[in-house]
Design an enzyme around this catalytic site. Sequence first.
Site, PDB file in Angstrom:
ATOM      1  N   HIS A  82       0.834  -1.196   0.000  1.00  5.39           N
ATOM      2  CA  HIS A  82       0.000   0.000   0.000  1.00  5.39           C
ATOM      3  C   HIS A  82       0.869   1.246   0.000  1.00  5.39           C
ATOM      4  O   HIS A  82       1.842   1.334   0.733  1.00  5.39           O
ATOM      5  CB  HIS A  82      -0.898   0.011   1.246  1.00  5.39           C
ATOM      6  CG  HIS A  82      -1.800   1.200   1.307  1.00  5.39           C
ATOM      7  ND1 HIS A  82      -2.959   1.278   0.573  1.00  5.39           N
ATOM      8  CD2 HIS A  82      -1.693   2.366   1.981  1.00  5.39           C
ATOM      9  CE1 HIS A  82      -3.539   2.441   0.810  1.00  5.39           C
ATOM     10  NE2 HIS A  82      -2.789   3.125   1.656  1.00  5.39           N
ATOM     11  N   ASP A 161     -15.098   3.436   7.936  1.00  7.69           N
ATOM     12  CA  ASP A 161     -14.138   4.389   7.364  1.00  7.69           C
ATOM     13  C   ASP A 161     -14.807   5.296   6.335  1.00  7.69           C
ATOM     14  O   ASP A 161     -14.451   6.472   6.224  1.00  7.69           O
ATOM     15  CB  ASP A 161     -12.962   3.650   6.715  1.00  7.69           C
ATOM     16  CG  ASP A 161     -11.928   4.630   6.178  1.00  7.69           C
ATOM     17  OD1 ASP A 161     -11.363   5.392   6.992  1.00  7.69           O
ATOM     18  OD2 ASP A 161     -11.706   4.673   4.951  1.00  7.69           O
ATOM     19  N   ARG A 168     -14.321  13.525   8.153  1.00  7.62           N
ATOM     20  CA  ARG A 168     -12.999  14.154   8.340  1.00  7.62           C
ATOM     21  C   ARG A 168     -12.719  15.144   7.226  1.00  7.62           C
ATOM     22  O   ARG A 168     -12.168  16.227   7.456  1.00  7.62           O
ATOM     23  CB  ARG A 168     -11.908  13.075   8.386  1.00  7.62           C
ATOM     24  CG  ARG A 168     -11.904  12.283   9.698  1.00  7.62           C
ATOM     25  CD  ARG A 168     -11.053  11.038   9.579  1.00  7.62           C
ATOM     26  NE  ARG A 168      -9.675  11.344   9.248  1.00  7.62           N
ATOM     27  CZ  ARG A 168      -8.844  10.507   8.615  1.00  7.62           C
ATOM     28  NH1 ARG A 168      -9.248   9.313   8.252  1.00  7.62           N
ATOM     29  NH2 ARG A 168      -7.614  10.866   8.368  1.00  7.62           N
ATOM     30  N   SER A 183      -7.440   4.455   9.584  1.00  9.70           N
ATOM     31  CA  SER A 183      -8.191   4.426   8.325  1.00  9.70           C
ATOM     32  C   SER A 183      -7.509   3.507   7.313  1.00  9.70           C
ATOM     33  O   SER A 183      -8.132   2.632   6.708  1.00  9.70           O
ATOM     34  CB  SER A 183      -8.299   5.864   7.783  1.00  9.70           C
ATOM     35  OG  SER A 183      -8.695   5.879   6.439  1.00  9.70           O
ATOM     36  N   LYS A 187      -8.535  -0.942   6.479  1.00  5.68           N
ATOM     37  CA  LYS A 187      -8.851  -1.446   5.140  1.00  5.68           C
ATOM     38  C   LYS A 187      -7.871  -2.542   4.718  1.00  5.68           C
ATOM     39  O   LYS A 187      -8.245  -3.524   4.082  1.00  5.68           O
ATOM     40  CB  LYS A 187      -8.857  -0.281   4.139  1.00  5.68           C
ATOM     41  CG  LYS A 187     -10.088   0.612   4.306  1.00  5.68           C
ATOM     42  CD  LYS A 187     -10.053   1.845   3.427  1.00  5.68           C
ATOM     43  CE  LYS A 187      -9.107   2.891   3.971  1.00  5.68           C
ATOM     44  NZ  LYS A 187      -9.163   4.194   3.323  1.00  5.68           N
TER      45      LYS A 187
HETATM   46  N1  URA Z   1      -5.713   7.283   3.089  1.00  6.76           N
HETATM   47  C1  URA Z   1      -6.722   6.694   3.755  1.00  6.76           C
HETATM   48  O1  URA Z   1      -7.252   5.692   3.321  1.00  6.76           O
HETATM   49  N2  URA Z   1      -7.140   7.257   4.902  1.00  6.76           N
HETATM   50  C2  URA Z   1      -6.586   8.371   5.418  1.00  6.76           C
HETATM   51  O2  URA Z   1      -7.014   8.824   6.459  1.00  6.76           O
HETATM   52  C3  URA Z   1      -5.529   8.972   4.714  1.00  6.76           C
HETATM   53  C4  URA Z   1      -5.118   8.377   3.558  1.00  6.76           C
END
Ligand code: URA
Length: 437
Positions: A82, A161, A168, A183, A187
């Site tokens: 990632h 999220d 956010r 966050s 995932k």
């Molecule tokens: N990428 C994400 O998936 N979440 C965040 O809070 C920042 C970057």
Amino acid sequence: MRATDIILKKKYGEELTAEEIRFIVWGCVSGEVPDYQLAALLMAICFQGMTREETVELTLAMEHSGEVVDLSAIPGIKVDKHSTGGVGDTTTLILAPLVAACGVPVAKMSGRGLGHTGGTLDKLESAKGVRVDLDIETFIKTVKETGIAVIGQSQNLVPADKILYSLRDVTGTVDSVPLIASSIMSKKLAAGSDAIVLDVKTGSGAFMKNPKQALELARLMVDIGDCAGRSTHALITDMSQPLGHAVGNALELREAILALRGEIPEDSNLMKVTFALGERMLMLGGAAKTAQEARTLLLNAKNSGAGLNKLRQLLIALDGDGRCCDAPDELLTAKLTLPFVAKQGGYIDSMDTLLIGEASLLLGAGRSKKTDSIDPAVGIVFGVQLGDRVEEGSAIATVYSNDEAKAQAAMQLLENAITIAKEPPKALPPLIYGSAE
Ligand code: URA
Ligand code: CA
């Protein structure tokens, strides 16, 4: 339990219990905790922070707020990769096929581009016919058969999220290290891989503007991964210039193909970061004991064409046309190609990747909102990097566009994004700042 008490507790800087955190996350998904209370809590977290324990609990509660993917039907150690969001960063499209060619299964759930950063799904879809909406059974079957598949994030993955991130976004609470870490990691955990390699970007186009913050984020995400029983490694890499030459979907797919064809030098920034991440993926995936051994495997996979072949197999498995692997220039389909030239001679002193990403977005390569559609053909290809000498009137980049007015507007942004100085820069930023494991 009442949300108000939890907000007050965090506002006064106290540590929340696991039960309180779960109450909030469940309440967020069920609708029992309304947006205004969530927003107040998010702001309190921004000011007061969270302990490691709180952040781990938040991540785990978020992970389990929806569907979690079970990849256990695929033999071997599944390693995910990632990036926290780059510009001109096509490493995944080079890395995933190389790693798969080295025998480590790649079952990758990827995202779309948003704002100034690109997404792997959009880049893949710039090959004719590609669809990334495989059902999960086909996805697993494809990984078992070919060693590689990419799928879009399922609708029901980490619903908490989706809610928290959109709050956010509009309440000024994106830039909190525990909120970003939870966050991203929720995932990654829900996507089901056994091990995770993270590329945490730092620089103008990154969430973390300075390397110290990036290292803090990297350490926290590694801790979360380890606590959740997934071996996690992170590299902190530079985003103070585009990583590769290309910015834009088909252009980046083409760059990945060129890389897998051996047409991009091994000492380029793009290949250095790709190999550094790949070494960690192979070590975590059990295919190599040392970085040296991993590098040899990756180089062999590139030089033998096995990596390119994996990309071709991936495109075909996604119903796409794999022929672009043999004729990458067929991906160059924009109507206009315009040179962006240096207004003065000198040295490339800075490249604001946020503005470069915005220029590419303006051309149509990205989305301002999730529902925007994109133009796969457009983008920018740079011919220079930081520190390079340029002459007045020489081309710095080529703009690929389907619209003259958009091309001019993008060039205006590039004008601001790139500065040229009389003297060469005193020092270039390191490419890899450090690691966490
Ligand atoms: N990428 C994400 O998936 N979440 C965040 O809070 C920042 C970057
Ligand atoms: Ca560790």
